[in-house]
Design an enzyme around this catalytic site. Structure first.
Site, PDB file in Angstrom:
ATOM      1  CB  SER A 146      -1.214   0.330   1.353  1.00 50.89           C
ATOM      2  OG  SER A 146      -1.680   0.944   1.258  1.00 50.89           O
ATOM      3  CE1 TYR A 159      -3.660  -2.593   5.438  1.00 47.83           C
ATOM      4  CE2 TYR A 159      -2.752  -0.123   5.129  1.00 47.83           C
ATOM      5  CZ  TYR A 159      -3.375  -1.599   4.489  1.00 47.83           C
ATOM      6  OH  TYR A 159      -4.355  -1.830   3.100  1.00 47.83           O
ATOM      7  CE  LYS A 163      -1.063  -4.056   2.860  1.00 47.20           C
ATOM      8  NZ  LYS A 163      -0.857  -5.786   2.389  1.00 47.20           N
TER       9      LYS A 163
END
Ligand code: NAP
Length: 250
Positions: A146, A159, A163
């Site tokens: 991401s 997160y 990533k």
């Protein structure tokens, strides 16, 4: 060779292929001639719909359940594919979740759940397919990271860390596997319209996207297909390709 046959004779595993970006990737690879394994965790009906759509377009596919955060599930998944298909050429590490919250209040279990699936799951799947791809002297591994892994995001420390970790894993694996004909790349979407982003406030985000809209799962899938195909993706490895409407430049 015609475009739809670019991946014919090849087998592709898409983790989290039942919904969103994974579904679009599964359909795109199926359309391009690969036999697709649609992995799912909680949505058997949706995975089966993806399989039926691929078959309706003349392709070949089947669905297999596995929790990608679990070592035993991942090893059994790859074993089942090799028993049934006899080969595995393309791995798309797509399965992912969010458990957002500010760091100060983030529960350890929310940190761990995201790391376990979004980072450790990529490691587990890559390790599980590595012996087969190294023996074949051919393989394509495409990790869905991401842009948040590049620039960070308040409320997403778990997160963004996972990533960013996927990017380090991608580059290191690319270096380990390059001499054996296996490419490893990451695709970094910006904001894509899926279940994962449906709660977000679009107006605020859109001002940060030069192309002026959220992306579609199909736009991400097109880049994945490009990386999986020959000769398009064959001389690209260790790269992070952004599909973000120009949100993050330079
Ligand atoms: P989504 O619509 O929420 O779909 C998530 C997929 O992951 C589903 O197919 C789900 O399958 C699967 N999954 C969840 N937990 C799993 C587990 N433990 N084991 C196996 N599969 C599991 O999400 P998405 O937006 O398509 O995101 C796909 C990937 O793109 C993720 O890695 C995400 O981080 C990344 N990404 C998304 C965006 C975005 O804006 N949407 C941006 C950047 C990166 P079941 O329903 O069967 O459980």
């Amino acid at each position: 060779m015609t475009y739809p046959d670019l991946l014919s004779g090849q087998t592709a595993l898409v983790t989290g292929g039942s919904r969103g970006i994974g579904k679009a990737v599964a359909l795109a690879l199926g359309e391009t001639g690969a036999e697709v394994i649609v992995n799912y965790s909680n949505s058997p009906g949706k995975a089966e719909e993806v399989v039926q759509t691929i078959k309706a377009h003349g392709g070949s596919a089947y669905a297999l359940r596995a929790n990608i955060a679990e070592e035993r599930d991942v090893d059994e998944l790859v074993k089942a594919i090799l028993e049934r298909s006899g080969r595995l050429d393309v791995l798309v590490n797509n399965a992912g979740i969010t458990r957002d919250g500010l760091l100060m209040r983030m529960k350890t279990e929310d940190w761990q759940a995201v790391i376990n699936l979004n980072l450790t799951g990529v490691f587990l799947c890559t390790r599980a397919v590595s012996r087969t791809m190294l023996k074949q002297k051919r393989g394509r591994i495409i990790n869905i990271t991401s842009v948040v892994g590049l620039i960070g995001n308040a409320g997403q420390t778990n997160y963004a860390s996972a990533k960013a970790g996927v990017i380090g894993l991608t580059k290191s694996t690319a270096k380990e596997f390059a001499s054996r004909g296996i490419t490893v790349n990451a695709v970094a979407p910006g904001f894509i319209s899926t279940d994962m982003t449906k709660e977000l406030k679009a107006e605020e985000i859109l001002t940060a996207i030069p192309l002026g809209s959220f992306g579609t799962p199909e736009q991400v899938a097109g880049t994945v297909r490009f990386l999986a195909a020959d000769p398009a993706g064959s001389y690209i490895t260790g790269q992070v390709i952004q599909v973000d409407g120009g949100m993050v430049m330079g």
